[in-house]
Design a protein around this motif. Structure first.
Motif, PDB file in Angstrom:
ATOM      1  N   ARG A 235       0.840  -1.198   0.000  1.00 13.17           N
ATOM      2  CA  ARG A 235       0.000   0.000   0.000  1.00 13.17           C
ATOM      3  C   ARG A 235       0.883   1.259   0.000  1.00 13.17           C
ATOM      4  O   ARG A 235       0.660   2.198  -0.754  1.00 13.17           O
ATOM      5  CB  ARG A 235      -0.906  -0.019   1.242  1.00 13.17           C
ATOM      6  CG  ARG A 235      -1.974   1.073   1.198  1.00 13.17           C
ATOM      7  CD  ARG A 235      -3.047   0.825   2.225  1.00 13.17           C
ATOM      8  NE  ARG A 235      -2.499   0.663   3.556  1.00 13.17           N
ATOM      9  CZ  ARG A 235      -2.941  -0.190   4.474  1.00 13.17           C
ATOM     10  NH1 ARG A 235      -3.957  -0.970   4.199  1.00 13.17           N
ATOM     11  NH2 ARG A 235      -2.376  -0.273   5.657  1.00 13.17           N
ATOM     12  N   TRP A 236       1.942   1.196   0.857  1.00 12.75           N
ATOM     13  CA  TRP A 236       2.858   2.343   0.913  1.00 12.75           C
ATOM     14  C   TRP A 236       3.518   2.562  -0.456  1.00 12.75           C
ATOM     15  O   TRP A 236       3.610   3.684  -0.963  1.00 12.75           O
ATOM     16  CB  TRP A 236       3.943   2.094   1.985  1.00 12.75           C
ATOM     17  CG  TRP A 236       4.981   3.174   1.986  1.00 12.75           C
ATOM     18  CD1 TRP A 236       4.900   4.373   2.618  1.00 12.75           C
ATOM     19  CD2 TRP A 236       6.202   3.165   1.261  1.00 12.75           C
ATOM     20  NE1 TRP A 236       5.997   5.124   2.345  1.00 12.75           N
ATOM     21  CE2 TRP A 236       6.827   4.414   1.511  1.00 12.75           C
ATOM     22  CE3 TRP A 236       6.838   2.241   0.441  1.00 12.75           C
ATOM     23  CZ2 TRP A 236       8.053   4.750   0.960  1.00 12.75           C
ATOM     24  CZ3 TRP A 236       8.055   2.570  -0.118  1.00 12.75           C
ATOM     25  CH2 TRP A 236       8.667   3.817   0.141  1.00 12.75           C
ATOM     26  N   LEU A 237       3.931   1.417  -1.053  1.00 12.91           N
ATOM     27  CA  LEU A 237       4.619   1.490  -2.339  1.00 12.91           C
ATOM     28  C   LEU A 237       3.712   2.095  -3.406  1.00 12.91           C
ATOM     29  O   LEU A 237       4.128   2.935  -4.210  1.00 12.91           O
ATOM     30  CB  LEU A 237       5.080   0.089  -2.754  1.00 12.91           C
ATOM     31  CG  LEU A 237       6.064   0.018  -3.923  1.00 12.91           C
ATOM     32  CD1 LEU A 237       7.367   0.744  -3.582  1.00 12.91           C
ATOM     33  CD2 LEU A 237       6.379  -1.432  -4.279  1.00 12.91           C
ATOM     34  N   ASP A 238       2.489   1.691  -3.377  1.00 17.04           N
ATOM     35  CA  ASP A 238       1.520   2.200  -4.343  1.00 17.04           C
ATOM     36  C   ASP A 238       1.399   3.724  -4.217  1.00 17.04           C
ATOM     37  O   ASP A 238       1.444   4.451  -5.205  1.00 17.04           O
ATOM     38  CB  ASP A 238       0.153   1.516  -4.103  1.00 17.04           C
ATOM     39  CG  ASP A 238      -0.882   2.022  -5.092  1.00 17.04           C
ATOM     40  OD1 ASP A 238      -0.541   2.146  -6.284  1.00 17.04           O
ATOM     41  OD2 ASP A 238      -2.018   2.316  -4.675  1.00 17.04           O
ATOM     42  N   HIS A 239       1.317   4.196  -2.974  1.00 23.12           N
ATOM     43  CA  HIS A 239       1.258   5.648  -2.770  1.00 23.12           C
ATOM     44  C   HIS A 239       2.541   6.314  -3.204  1.00 23.12           C
ATOM     45  O   HIS A 239       2.534   7.365  -3.840  1.00 23.12           O
ATOM     46  CB  HIS A 239       0.979   5.963  -1.283  1.00 23.12           C
ATOM     47  CG  HIS A 239      -0.430   5.708  -0.902  1.00 23.12           C
ATOM     48  ND1 HIS A 239      -0.795   5.077   0.268  1.00 23.12           N
ATOM     49  CD2 HIS A 239      -1.590   5.973  -1.544  1.00 23.12           C
ATOM     50  CE1 HIS A 239      -2.106   4.966   0.328  1.00 23.12           C
ATOM     51  NE2 HIS A 239      -2.608   5.502  -0.767  1.00 23.12           N
ATOM     52  N   PHE A 240       3.675   5.682  -2.859  1.00 22.08           N
ATOM     53  CA  PHE A 240       4.998   6.223  -3.196  1.00 22.08           C
ATOM     54  C   PHE A 240       5.116   6.406  -4.711  1.00 22.08           C
ATOM     55  O   PHE A 240       5.608   7.428  -5.197  1.00 22.08           O
ATOM     56  CB  PHE A 240       6.082   5.281  -2.665  1.00 22.08           C
ATOM     57  CG  PHE A 240       7.486   5.639  -3.086  1.00 22.08           C
ATOM     58  CD1 PHE A 240       7.983   6.927  -2.906  1.00 22.08           C
ATOM     59  CD2 PHE A 240       8.319   4.678  -3.644  1.00 22.08           C
ATOM     60  CE1 PHE A 240       9.283   7.248  -3.275  1.00 22.08           C
ATOM     61  CE2 PHE A 240       9.612   4.999  -4.018  1.00 22.08           C
ATOM     62  CZ  PHE A 240      10.095   6.288  -3.830  1.00 22.08           C
ATOM     63  N   LEU A 241       4.647   5.403  -5.454  1.00 24.48           N
ATOM     64  CA  LEU A 241       4.727   5.481  -6.905  1.00 24.48           C
ATOM     65  C   LEU A 241       3.832   6.596  -7.454  1.00 24.48           C
ATOM     66  O   LEU A 241       4.015   7.052  -8.571  1.00 24.48           O
ATOM     67  CB  LEU A 241       4.360   4.142  -7.537  1.00 24.48           C
ATOM     68  CG  LEU A 241       5.377   3.031  -7.247  1.00 24.48           C
ATOM     69  CD1 LEU A 241       4.925   1.717  -7.859  1.00 24.48           C
ATOM     70  CD2 LEU A 241       6.763   3.400  -7.733  1.00 24.48           C
ATOM     71  N   HIS A 242       2.881   7.031  -6.636  1.00 24.22           N
ATOM     72  CA  HIS A 242       2.067   8.188  -7.029  1.00 24.22           C
ATOM     73  C   HIS A 242       2.545   9.452  -6.329  1.00 24.22           C
ATOM     74  O   HIS A 242       1.799  10.413  -6.181  1.00 24.22           O
ATOM     75  CB  HIS A 242       0.587   7.930  -6.710  1.00 24.22           C
ATOM     76  CG  HIS A 242       0.003   6.841  -7.538  1.00 24.22           C
ATOM     77  ND1 HIS A 242       0.003   5.519  -7.151  1.00 24.22           N
ATOM     78  CD2 HIS A 242      -0.556   6.857  -8.764  1.00 24.22           C
ATOM     79  CE1 HIS A 242      -0.541   4.769  -8.092  1.00 24.22           C
ATOM     80  NE2 HIS A 242      -0.888   5.564  -9.088  1.00 24.22           N
TER      81      HIS A 242
END
Lengths: 322, 326
Positions: free
Chosen positions: B70-77
């Protein structure tokens, strides 16, 4: 006429361990247009002598005594600025290792044109032309192209050609070549030696060949100065030093391999002495097979034993049937 | 091989590195403790049910891999989430502190670099002179005095005793700091920068001069220096052109590394001078396990260090022709 006269030159290095007497009373002359060999083992003071003549002895070294005359002018009394105008222009030096004597981070062109514009104050393009001329003189292929290249893009032999070109840029009268072939392959050595001999003949250069290679000496030089531990042992023509050598020169010659004789190579026993506390008397006496008590106590003077053959040895006369 | 191709390849190499670092920091953070426990420790009226609710709200009850993805998904955005304290978006917090830290660090690093060149060169040329000894002494003192110690001395002298300089912050608020009686936003910034920048410069200066002095001593022994002398090149040009360009390489490495690490800030200096920078924010975030802020600052630091390394490598190739980028 003598182009260079070195009289009782003393260059010491004031290190923390003590005073290293690297050159301790060296005297010799270099005749104009001649090739003189400056011979001796490592640490005998050959390179320091050349550096002293140019007055570029690195710290903590210092010329502390003696006189050097170039064209009759007293070099040691000159101001630094005037001396700098001699370096490269009247007296030049080439080094043993062409790789380390070219600045790795500047192009050949920028290093060499700088020297021309420094001494002549000419435009960059004119300076570049002179550099190309010098590079062609040492037969570097493609000299124009070479200007934009860096030292590491050349082979050792090519680098040494560039170094020779650098030394000859301003047509100096005197060139010191400090073991210019020691770091090169044997085949390249021959090319560089031939090049130097040819240049010497064609442009009337006076050449001081610093070497420990007796083969090079016999090939190139008329006259030889043999140094040992900061002292002159012998000065003479090739014939003189081969026929009636000083005991040290004799030992040096025996250490050279020869194809026409089947004999064992003889190394000189011991090592070159510590120059902080050099041996008393004759500096070679601890390693000399002819040494007697007198050699230990008394410094032998450098005397003319005939026809300009100078010897510093107590026993030379008796050993050579005098 | 072209520069563009090289840069693209290096940027691609950064992806696994950044991912790896983020995973490690993520795991270490979760092993360190429970942020909700820390946040509510001082409040006796909070019940376990409320704590549970907060954990649920921040998604801390999900399995760690789920949380990471979930964190990674946000990070990529380009979204680092919200701080656990105050609920401000991490992006906003970082964008405020980032520039303050960058300003302080760049000024100090560039000052230390510029000042170290004349001192380093001169110390090498005049090796074992009084000048060399004095600056060796200052260097050793600069390296060995802890920054917070020096900082406190500075504050005592220049703020409390003399009252010349502000002791805290990056900007005068609500009033600008008067410099010689003049109130001006630029002078105000300078006045606030003066002490922390001086302390950091002194610390960096010591390393820089030592490094340059050693480099110059090494280079001045080389044959090409003697060859330049033997060619009649003036000593000044030999030192400042021929020797310096060779001797400055290690300093370029250090410069590149310090600019990368600069974004991590100087937590001690920023704390002493209450500088609103990333270093201080990082320390605070770590002490209260503010997960989103820790991750955000860590990622910014990682990226800055990797980019600074890349720039350092490219500048090598620009200075030293023997180094080619491929």
């Amino acid at each position: 006429m003598d182009l260079l006269q070195v009289n009782d030159l003393k260059t010491y290095f004031f290190t923390e361990a003590g005073v290293v007497k690297a050159v301790d009373g060296i005297t010799f002359n270099v005749e104009k247009g001649c090739t003189v060999g400056l011979v001796g083992e490592s640490g005998s003071g050959k390179s320091v002598t050349a550096q002293s003549v140019l007055r570029i002895v690195p710290r903590p070294g210092k010329i502390i005594g003696g006189k050097i005359f170039f064209n009759g002018e007293d070099i040691l009394s000159k101001k630094e600025d005037e001396m700098r105008s001699y370096r490269g222009k009247k007296i030049s030096l080439i080094f043993q290792d062409p790789t380390s004597s070219l600045n790795p981070v500047f192009t050949i062109g920028s290093q060499l044109t700088e020297i021309v514009s420094q001494h002549k104050g000419v435009k960059k393009s004119d300076a570049a032309e002179e550099v190309i001329k010098a590079l062609s003189l040492v037969r570097l292929p493609d000299p124009e192209e070479a200007l934009n290249r860096y030292p590491h893009q050349f082979s050792g032999g090519m680098k040494q050609r560039i170094c020779i070109a650098r030394a000859l840029l301003l047509n100096p009268e005197l060139l010191f070549a400090d073991e210019p072939t020691t770091n090169l392959d044997v085949t390249i050595q021959a090319q560089i030696i031939n090049l130097l001999m040819e240049l010497q003949k064609n442009i009337g250069l006076t050449l001081v060949m610093i070497t420990h290679d007796m083969g090079i000496v016999t090939q190139m030089c008329k006259c030889v100065v043999v140094l040992y531990a900061g002292n002159v042992m012998e000065i003479g023509s090739i014939e003189q030093i081969f026929q009636m050598p000083h005991p040290y020169t004799e030992a040096l010659l025996k250490a050279v391999p020869r194809l026409d004789q089947t004999r064992k190579l003889v190394s000189i026993p011991g090592n070159i002495p510590n120059l902080i506390n050099p041996p008393s008397g004759c500096r070679f006496h601890p390693r000399c097979q002819y040494a007697i008590d007198r050699c230990k106590d008394e410094i032998p003077p450098l005397i003319d034993v005939g026809d300009g053959h100078m010897i510093s040895c107590h026993r030379w006369r008796e050993l050579n049937g005098g | 091989m072209g520069l563009a191709k090289y840069v693209i390849r290096r940027l691609l190499y950064m992806i696994p590195l950044i991912l790896g670092i983020s995973i490690v920091v993520f795991l270490v953070m979760y092993a360190a403790g429970d942020p909700i426990q820390i946040a509510t420790a001082g409040n006796p009226s909070i019940t376990e049910a409320q704590r549970q609710f907060l954990r649920e709200y921040y998604g801390l009850n999900d399995p760690i891999p789920v949380q990471y993805v979930r964190w990674l998904d946000h990070f990529l955005h380009f979204d680092f989430g919200k701080s656990l304290y105050g609920g401000k978006p991490v992006n906003e917090i970082i964008s405020i502190y980032f520039w303050e830290t960058l300003k302080l660090q760049l000024v100090s690093i560039l000052l230390a670099f510029a000042i170290s060149i004349p001192i380093g060169v001169y110390s090498a040329v005049k090796q074992r002179s009084w000048f060399d000894y004095i600056f060796s002494g200052i260097s050793i003192a600069g390296v060995s005095f802890p920054v917070f110690f020096l900082g406190i001395i500075f504050i005592l002298v220049f703020s409390y005793q003399l009252g010349w300089l502000p002791s805290a912050g990056a900007h005068g608020a609500p009033q600008l700091w008067p410099v010689f009686g003049i109130q001006n936003p630029f002078l105000d910034e300078l006045a606030h920068l003066a002490m922390p920048a001086t302390v950091l410069t002194l610390a960096g200066l010591a390393y820089n001069t030592r490094l340059l002095r050693a480099g110059m001593l090494e280079v001045l022994r080389q044959d090409y220096i003697m060859a330049a002398r033997a060619s009649g090149i003036p000593e000044r040009k030999i030192l400042l052109k021929y020797a310096l360009k060779n001797a400055i390489m290690p300093l370029i490495t250090l410069l590149g590394m310090s600019i990368g690490f600069a974004i991590a800030g100087a937590p001690a200096t920023e704390t002493v001078f209450s500088w609103p920078g990333l270093g201080r924010a990082y320390v605070t975030a770590a002490s209260r396990l503010d997960f989103p802020l820790i991750m955000g600052i860590t990622m910014i630091i990682t990226i800055m260090i990797l980019v600074a390394n890349l720039i350092t490598d490219i500048s090598y190739a620009a200075i030293d022709p023997r180094i080619s980028i491929d």
